[in-house]
Design an enzyme around this catalytic site. Structure first.
Site, PDB file in Angstrom:
ATOM      1  N   GLN A  80       9.167   0.575  -7.624  1.00 46.22           N
ATOM      2  CA  GLN A  80       9.064  -0.243  -6.421  1.00 46.22           C
ATOM      3  C   GLN A  80       9.901   0.380  -5.298  1.00 46.22           C
ATOM      4  OE1 GLN A  80       9.526  -4.434  -7.004  1.00 46.22           O
ATOM      5  NE2 GLN A  80       9.147  -4.868  -4.871  1.00 46.22           N
ATOM      6  N   PHE A  81       9.246   1.251  -4.520  1.00 45.36           N
ATOM      7  CA  PHE A  81       9.936   1.936  -3.427  1.00 45.36           C
ATOM      8  C   PHE A  81      10.441   0.969  -2.367  1.00 45.36           C
ATOM      9  CE2 PHE A  81       5.661   1.603  -1.808  1.00 45.36           C
ATOM     10  CZ  PHE A  81       5.811   1.443  -0.438  1.00 45.36           C
ATOM     11  N   THR A  82       9.873  -0.225  -2.298  1.00 47.63           N
ATOM     12  CA  THR A  82      10.266  -1.187  -1.271  1.00 47.63           C
ATOM     13  C   THR A  82      11.697  -1.708  -1.450  1.00 47.63           C
ATOM     14  OG1 THR A  82       9.290  -3.029  -2.501  1.00 47.63           O
ATOM     15  CG2 THR A  82       7.881  -1.909  -0.889  1.00 47.63           C
TER      16      THR A  82
END
Length: 152
Positions: A80-82
Site C-alpha cells: 500500500q504505497f498510499t
C-alpha cells in the site's frame, strides 16, 4: 518503510476480481515502501511485527501478553504505497515519498520472504501493484503504525 498493522478476527483479499488468500485470527499488514527504503529495514520491520505483544493470553489477567508468533495466527500482507501520502498542500494527496515500483516491489518481496521464514503460521499476501479489495474484521479494534526510519 511503513506498516499499518491491524489485529483481526478474520481477513481476506480479492485480487483483480479473483479470490486471493484469507486468514482467521491474526494480523493484516499494509506495507508502504519509502523511496529510500533498504532491505535491512524490511528485515527489521518483519522481526518487529512478529515480536509485538498484541494478543491476549486467556490464562493471564492482563491483555496483550502474546505475539503473533506465540499464537501461530495468520498474517495477510498487502502492499500500500498510499501509506506515504502527503497532504501538506491542497486536497489532492501527493505520493512522491513512495518508492517507484522497480524499487518497492523487490523490498516488498524481501519483507514477505522474511515473514514466511520466521513465522510458523500462515502468511498470505496480495499481488504488488494489483487492484485489491481487502475485507477484514478489526479485533479490538487494534491498529498500530510502525515506521522503520523512526524505529517505532
Amino acid at each position: 518503510m511503513r506498516a499499518l498493522i491491524q489485529r483481526v478476527s478474520q481477513a481476506s483479499i480479492i485480487i483483480d476480481k479473483k479470490p486471493g488468500g484469507s486468514i482467521g485470527s491474526g494480523l493484516v499488514v499494509f506495507l508502504g515502501v519509502h523511496h529510500d527504503s533498504k532491505p535491512d529495514e524490511a528485515k527489521w520491520l518483519a522481526e518487529k511485527i512478529l515480536k509485538l505483544k498484541l494478543f491476549d493470553d486467556a490464562a493471564a489477567t492482563s491483555s496483550n501478553q502474546k505475539s503473533i508468533t506465540d499464537t501461530s495466527g495468520g498474517i495477510l500482507i498487502v502492499s500500500q504505497f498510499t501509506l506515504h501520502a502527503s497532504t501538506r498542500k491542497g486536497t489532492k494527496p501527493s505520493y512522491h515519498r513512495a518508492a517507484a515500483p522497480e524499487i518497492a516491489q523487490p523490498l516488498y518481496d524481501v519483507f514477505v520472504r522474511q515473514m514466511r521464514q520466521l513465522h510458523t503460521g500462515a502468511v498470505e499476501n496480495g499481488h504488488f501493484g494489483a487492484y485489491m479489495e481487502v475485507s477484514l474484521t478489526n479485533d479490538g479494534p487494534l491498529t498500530i503504525m510502525i515506521d522503520s526510519k523512526l524505529k517505532e
